[in-house]
Design an enzyme around this catalytic site. Structure first.
Site, PDB file in Angstrom:
ATOM      1  N   GLY A 119       0.827  -1.195   0.000  1.00 17.47           N
ATOM      2  CA  GLY A 119       0.000   0.000   0.000  1.00 17.47           C
ATOM      3  C   GLY A 119       0.862   1.245   0.000  1.00 17.47           C
ATOM      4  CD  GLN A 173       3.598   5.624   2.619  1.00 14.96           C
ATOM      5  OE1 GLN A 173       2.573   5.131   2.207  1.00 14.96           O
ATOM      6  NE2 GLN A 173       4.651   4.899   2.961  1.00 14.96           N
ATOM      7  CB  CYS A 188       5.848   1.601   6.667  1.00 12.53           C
ATOM      8  SG  CYS A 188       5.316   3.164   5.961  1.00 12.53           S
ATOM      9  CG  LEU A 189       6.446   0.864   0.366  1.00 12.74           C
ATOM     10  CD1 LEU A 189       5.696   1.308  -0.878  1.00 12.74           C
ATOM     11  CD2 LEU A 189       7.543  -0.125   0.014  1.00 12.74           C
ATOM     12  CG  HIS A 211       0.146   0.724   7.376  1.00 13.19           C
ATOM     13  ND1 HIS A 211       1.216   0.222   8.080  1.00 13.19           N
ATOM     14  CD2 HIS A 211       0.671   1.625   6.492  1.00 13.19           C
ATOM     15  CE1 HIS A 211       2.324   0.815   7.660  1.00 13.19           C
ATOM     16  NE2 HIS A 211       2.028   1.663   6.693  1.00 13.19           N
ATOM     17  CD  GLU A 212      -0.876   2.213   3.002  1.00 13.15           C
ATOM     18  OE1 GLU A 212      -0.514   3.396   2.904  1.00 13.15           O
ATOM     19  OE2 GLU A 212      -0.073   1.276   3.139  1.00 13.15           O
ATOM     20  CG  HIS A 262       0.754   6.355   5.859  1.00 19.69           C
ATOM     21  ND1 HIS A 262       1.942   6.808   6.390  1.00 19.69           N
ATOM     22  CD2 HIS A 262       0.981   5.065   5.505  1.00 19.69           C
ATOM     23  CE1 HIS A 262       2.838   5.832   6.358  1.00 19.69           C
ATOM     24  NE2 HIS A 262       2.289   4.757   5.832  1.00 19.69           N
TER      25      HIS A 262
END
Ligand code: NI
Length: 161
Positions: free
Chosen positions: A46, A51, A91-92, A133-134, A137
């Site tokens: 995701g 981000q 996480c990216l 999670h997303e 953000h």
């Protein structure tokens, strides 16, 4: 389409609240396409717009094994959660790190597509985790604030779905 830079670590954009999308135009379509390409290129499950430094409420998610079940969510909101799951999360924006996080096992997300049409997804397990999670953000919250010590009872094999 273009691969965008993913901001990491202490970048301020990861800790700010994103603004709702109001214009469902060509620019939004381009942002969503770029986000999907960036997520697939980085092999992530995701990606949220903050981000890549865009403080708008847009996320893309794909938890499928075939990497062919893209979910595009504009102005998403989690309207229902239930149950509990614990597992390792990454996480990216924090490459090569993971931490044990407990989240609801079921989540219902209501969002708009790129044309502004509303839809709802009922998710369980890994997809519920990715949605939560997303969406975090978009409020400037990263998973690391939820990390607890991995319990002795944790079985990573059982976590693979
Ligand atoms: Ni993340």
């Amino acid at each position: 389409m273009a691969i965008r830079r993913i901001y990491t670590g202490n970048s301020l954009c990861l800790y700010k609240k994103a603004k709702p999308v109001t214009a469902f135009d060509e620019r939004l379509a381009e942002l969503i396409d770029d986000m999907a390409q960036t997520m697939y290129d980085a092999d992530g499950l995701g990606l949220a717009a903050p981000q890549i430094g865009i403080l708008r409420r847009v996320v893309v998610i794909d938890c499928s094994e075939g990497r062919n079940e893209l979910i595009e969510a504009v102005n998403p909101g989690v309207v229902y959660v239930a149950g509990e799951q614990g597992g390792l999360e990454g996480c990216l924006s924090f490459p090569n790190e993971s931490g044990y996080v407990v989240r609801p096992n079921i989540a219902v997300m209501r969002a708009q597509d790129r044309n502004g049409v509303e839809f709802e997804i009922r998710a369980e397990g890994l997809l519920a985790r990715a949605i939560l999670h997303e969406c975090d953000h978009l409020d400037g919250k990263v998973y690391k604030r939820l990390v607890i010590p991995t319990p002795d009872s944790y079985d990573p094999e059982a976590d693979l779905q």
